[in-house]
Structures are given as C-alpha cells and as structure tokens.
Design a protein around this motif. Structure first.
Motif, mmCIF file in Angstrom:
data_model
loop_
_atom_site.group_PDB
_atom_site.id
_atom_site.type_symbol
_atom_site.label_atom_id
_atom_site.label_comp_id
_atom_site.label_asym_id
_atom_site.label_seq_id
_atom_site.Cartn_x
_atom_site.Cartn_y
_atom_site.Cartn_z
ATOM 1 N N THR A 1 -79.141 -128.674 -13.960
ATOM 2 C CA THR A 1 -79.444 -127.351 -13.798
ATOM 3 C C THR A 1 -79.513 -126.901 -15.434
ATOM 4 O OG1 THR A 1 -78.345 -127.149 -11.826
ATOM 5 C CG2 THR A 1 -78.916 -125.033 -13.004
ATOM 6 N N SER B 1 -82.916 -119.843 -14.834
ATOM 7 C CA SER B 1 -82.216 -121.103 -14.448
ATOM 8 C C SER B 1 -83.345 -121.888 -13.863
ATOM 9 C CB SER B 1 -81.130 -120.578 -13.316
ATOM 10 O OG SER B 1 -80.695 -122.083 -12.683
ATOM 11 N N THR C 1 -74.312 -129.150 -11.449
ATOM 12 C CA THR C 1 -75.286 -128.331 -10.126
ATOM 13 C C THR C 1 -74.633 -126.743 -10.292
ATOM 14 O OG1 THR C 1 -73.272 -128.487 -8.775
ATOM 15 C CG2 THR C 1 -74.768 -130.209 -8.938
ATOM 16 N N GLY C 2 -75.385 -125.971 -9.652
ATOM 17 C CA GLY C 2 -74.925 -124.471 -9.591
ATOM 18 C C GLY C 2 -73.750 -124.592 -9.344
ATOM 19 N N ASN C 3 -72.797 -123.302 -9.449
ATOM 20 C CA ASN C 3 -71.453 -123.082 -9.397
ATOM 21 C C ASN C 3 -70.463 -123.814 -10.333
ATOM 22 O OD1 ASN C 3 -71.687 -121.157 -7.721
ATOM 23 N ND2 ASN C 3 -71.608 -122.228 -5.822
ATOM 24 N N GLN C 4 -71.098 -124.812 -11.071
ATOM 25 C CA GLN C 4 -70.163 -125.734 -11.851
ATOM 26 C C GLN C 4 -70.276 -124.916 -13.291
ATOM 27 O OE1 GLN C 4 -68.564 -128.811 -10.986
ATOM 28 N NE2 GLN C 4 -69.080 -127.995 -9.026
ATOM 29 N N PRO C 5 -69.001 -125.491 -14.018
ATOM 30 C CA PRO C 5 -69.018 -124.850 -15.303
ATOM 31 C C PRO C 5 -70.166 -125.269 -16.274
ATOM 32 C CG PRO C 5 -66.872 -125.868 -14.745
ATOM 33 C CD PRO C 5 -67.934 -126.257 -13.746
ATOM 34 N N GLN C 6 -70.447 -124.191 -17.320
ATOM 35 C CA GLN C 6 -71.811 -124.436 -18.095
ATOM 36 C C GLN C 6 -71.333 -124.922 -19.237
ATOM 37 O OE1 GLN C 6 -74.393 -121.231 -17.477
ATOM 38 N NE2 GLN C 6 -74.385 -121.284 -15.331
#
Lengths: 109, 112
Positions: free
Chosen positions: B31, B48, B96-101
């Motif tokens: 992502t 996104s 993935t989504g919801n993971q730290p960026q």
C-alpha cells in the motif's frame, strides 16, 4: 468535532521533566492507534504503536482508553532531543490513517 | 538504503504549470499513499493505492492524478497548479492497511 483532536501546545518543559499528551478520537470503531514524531521540516516517523493493554518503550509509555476514546503518551526524563511535534494517529477503515494536528514539545536546558 | 524516496525534494514553479512528483519504495509494501501537509502543519491523506489499485480518493481537485505503474511506485501529477497547492507533499507506504506507515522525505512545492 474533528476525528482526531490534540492540544497543539507548545508544551515547554525542562530537561528531566515528565510530560504527557492526550489525544481524543471521535469514531468508536477505530481499530489501530499510533504515535508519530515529526521534527521541523522533516517527515513523520513512527514512534510507537498503542496497544489495548498499554505499552512501554524506554522512556515512552502509551495508553489506550477505548471507553473514553482517548490515547495518551507519557515521556519520562525528557531530553533536549525529544523536542518535536507528536502526532496522534487513528485508523478505522482499512488503509486510512487519520492524523491529529500534533502537539508541539519544546524541552529546554 | 532509502526505504521511501520521492523526487524532487524541492519544486518551485509558476501558476498554471503542470508538474509531477515521483515516489518509490523498496520495502515490498503493498500500500502506498500521498499526503499533503499545509502551512498549518495539518497532514491530510489525498490518495491510497493497494497493489496498483486506487483505494482511497479523498476530496481532492481532479487536477491531481495519481498513477501507480507497479506496487513499488506511486507518482502524483498535478495540472494547472494554483497558489493554494503550495505545501509539502509526503509519499508513504505500509505493508497493508492499518499498519504503520513509512514516509518519504517530502516534496516542498512552492507556487509563484
């Protein structure tokens, strides 16, 4: 009401002090929570994730209160290098992080 | 080795021009994102992409068009630049989504 709210500060504290920031979020379906740190004219960097049971990383402690919909960050024994903006981040949908406007911390000698 | 790199770092241009910002990540993340941080320092998501597919498209003027040729790249093209487009644009990626960026260094766009 903003989705994620933080006191913008600045918080001016002496070295060695303990300082705490709170952050409130409006969506009770929020799933993941993080604290990021952003230095002046730099990119945000992950400081720590926030877990339901609370978690600690050295001088930093993060807490989550789902009932009251807030997260907190406690910094013990503040260092000059802790001076930065601390961003509260909340997710409630896959792929979407909502950032607070940040709380500015200034640690002085 | 830079994890998320974006170019250029600074972009100064005139109103009405068209410009592009490039972003690449070597973390193997699925992502990628574009954010805008304005003069008040508020960081707001624009787009996104997950594995080359558009997932989030916030209320952004259609002068802004993201393009993802593969999952390691997400470029941002801006047509007919306006004064209000002046800001810092950050690219980010996550597993993935919801993971730290992880964020790139930012592109400082100034419109004259």
């Amino acid at each position: 009401r903003k989705e994620v709210e933080q006191d913008p500060g600045p918080f001016n504290v002496p070295e060695g002090a303990t300082v705490a920031f709170n952050c409130t979020y409006s969506n009770s379906a929020s799933q993941s929570f993080f604290w990021y740190r952003q230095d002046c004219r730099k990119e945000p960097k992950l400081l720590m994730s926030v877990y339901s049971s609370g978690n600690e990383d050295g001088r930093f402690t993060a807490q989550l209160n789902r009932a009251s919909q807030y997260i907190s960050l406690l910094i013990r024994d503040s260092k000059l290098s802790d001076s930065a903006t601390y961003l509260c981040v909340v997710t409630y949908n896959t792929d979407k992080l909502i950032f607070g406007t940040g709380t500015r911390l200034q640690v002085f000698p | 080795d830079t994890a998320v790199s974006q170019t250029p770092k600074y972009l100064v241009t005139q109103m009405g021009n068209d410009k592009s910002i490039k972003c690449e990540q070597n973390l193997g993340h699925d992502t990628m994102y574009w954010y805008k941080q304005d003069s008040k320092k508020f960081l707001k998501i624009m787009f996104s992409y997950n594995n080359k597919e558009l997932i989030i498209n916030e209320t952004v003027p259609n002068r802004f068009s993201p393009k993802s040729p593969d999952k390691a790249h997400l470029n941002l093209h801006i047509n007919s630049l306006e004064l209000g487009d002046s800001a810092v644009y950050f690219c980010a990626s996550s597993l993935t989504g919801n993971q730290p960026q992880h964020f790139g260094d930012g592109t400082r766009l100034s419109i004259l």
